[in-house]
Structure formats: structure tokens, C-alpha cells
Design a protein around this motif. Sequence first.
Motif, PDB file in Angstrom:
ATOM      1  N   PHE A  34       0.827  -1.207   0.000  1.00 34.75           N
ATOM      2  CA  PHE A  34       0.000   0.000   0.000  1.00 34.75           C
ATOM      3  C   PHE A  34       0.867   1.265   0.000  1.00 34.75           C
ATOM      4  O   PHE A  34       0.695   2.139  -0.815  1.00 34.75           O
ATOM      5  N   THR A  35       1.783   1.342   0.961  1.00 37.34           N
ATOM      6  CA  THR A  35       2.684   2.489   1.083  1.00 37.34           C
ATOM      7  C   THR A  35       3.982   2.020   1.735  1.00 37.34           C
ATOM      8  O   THR A  35       3.940   1.464   2.837  1.00 37.34           O
ATOM      9  N   GLU A  36       5.072   2.242   1.063  1.00 35.35           N
ATOM     10  CA  GLU A  36       6.385   1.894   1.602  1.00 35.35           C
ATOM     11  C   GLU A  36       6.585   2.630   2.930  1.00 35.35           C
ATOM     12  O   GLU A  36       6.307   3.822   3.035  1.00 35.35           O
ATOM     13  N   GLY A  37       7.029   1.893   3.946  1.00 35.60           N
ATOM     14  CA  GLY A  37       7.311   2.520   5.238  1.00 35.60           C
ATOM     15  C   GLY A  37       6.117   2.626   6.168  1.00 35.60           C
ATOM     16  O   GLY A  37       6.180   3.325   7.180  1.00 35.60           O
ATOM     17  N   SER A  38       5.018   1.928   5.875  1.00 39.35           N
ATOM     18  CA  SER A  38       3.835   1.973   6.742  1.00 39.35           C
ATOM     19  C   SER A  38       4.100   1.308   8.084  1.00 39.35           C
ATOM     20  O   SER A  38       4.865   0.350   8.178  1.00 39.35           O
ATOM     21  N   PHE A  39       3.445   1.834   9.120  1.00 42.90           N
ATOM     22  CA  PHE A  39       3.528   1.244  10.452  1.00 42.90           C
ATOM     23  C   PHE A  39       2.300   1.675  11.232  1.00 42.90           C
ATOM     24  O   PHE A  39       1.538   2.529  10.781  1.00 42.90           O
ATOM     25  N   PHE A 122      -7.672   1.836  -5.675  1.00 41.90           N
ATOM     26  CA  PHE A 122      -6.447   1.667  -4.898  1.00 41.90           C
ATOM     27  C   PHE A 122      -6.402   0.272  -4.263  1.00 41.90           C
ATOM     28  O   PHE A 122      -5.400  -0.437  -4.362  1.00 41.90           O
ATOM     29  N   PHE A 123      -7.504  -0.130  -3.616  1.00 40.68           N
ATOM     30  CA  PHE A 123      -7.541  -1.435  -2.972  1.00 40.68           C
ATOM     31  C   PHE A 123      -7.531  -2.562  -3.996  1.00 40.68           C
ATOM     32  O   PHE A 123      -6.857  -3.579  -3.790  1.00 40.68           O
ATOM     33  N   GLU A 124      -8.254  -2.408  -5.082  1.00 46.93           N
ATOM     34  CA  GLU A 124      -8.298  -3.451  -6.115  1.00 46.93           C
ATOM     35  C   GLU A 124      -6.902  -3.718  -6.676  1.00 46.93           C
ATOM     36  O   GLU A 124      -6.558  -4.854  -6.976  1.00 46.93           O
ATOM     37  N   GLU A 125      -6.106  -2.684  -6.794  1.00 42.51           N
ATOM     38  CA  GLU A 125      -4.753  -2.833  -7.322  1.00 42.51           C
ATOM     39  C   GLU A 125      -3.788  -3.392  -6.274  1.00 42.51           C
ATOM     40  O   GLU A 125      -2.940  -4.232  -6.588  1.00 42.51           O
TER      41      GLU A 125
END
Length: 142
Positions: A34-39, A122-125
Motif C-alpha cells: 500500500f505504502t512503503e514505510g507503513s507502520f 487503490f484497494f483493487e490494485e
Amino acid sequence: METLSYEIEIEAAPERIWGVLWGDITYRQWTTAFTEGSFYEGTLEEGSIVKFFDPKNNGMYSRVEKNEPGKEMKFLHLGEIYDGVEAPQEWGEATETYILEETESGTTLTCTIQTPAEFKDFFEENFPKALGIIKNLSENQL
């Protein structure tokens, strides 16, 4: 509101997949889809507020509606976070649910999302990519 559902078969026990989903290091790995670096910050106890961030201190905050370890996690998304500041949103029942069901060969992980229509693409991808990472981590992690 759109209802999106994703499912994957994983050759691992539900407890192992649960650890991949919510363990700090592995959470950061699979959410790169989804996003690099998520926490996330906060506890996953029912009723508690959890904040999901990207590296720029933006993200969303949610209430843990259900936490049944090894079986089900459900979040109700309450708002967005911009530069560390919470901004409530009128999303209604914007939820995200993870259900683990043990099978003969492992576990079925089903993720169901209630989301505003603007987030559907966004979610589908990206959700299928995230599930692939979860599968890989769960089946191959030492």
C-alpha cells in the motif's frame, strides 16, 4: 460505500498468519503493497484506537471493533491523519476485517473492506499484492 473482499489460501496455521499480520516487523513488510514505510501505533485491544502511518506522519486512525487472536480482527476507520493531526471523517461504517479459517491444508485468509468508492481502485490494485506478501511471509518465515 463499496464492499470489497479478498481471499487467499495459505499453507500455514492461523496463529502464524496472525503473527505476520500484526507483528511489527512483518506488518511493515506486507503493508509496503500500500505504502512503503507503513507502520501502526497503539494496541490492538478491542475498543482501543490505532493509528496507521506512512513515513511522512500521514495516515488514518481506527477503533479496534473485534480482536479474536488467530481468528478475526476488525477495524472501524474514524478519520485521517495529516502531518500527525487527526481529522475526523464522515465515512459511516468504513470497516476493514481480517478473518482466518483453518482448512485441511492450512488457512483461508479473507479480508473484507467497506470503503468509500474513491478508494476502490487503490484497494483493487494493491490488496492482492499485500495478500501475496502475507502468504510468502507466513509460508517461508523462519
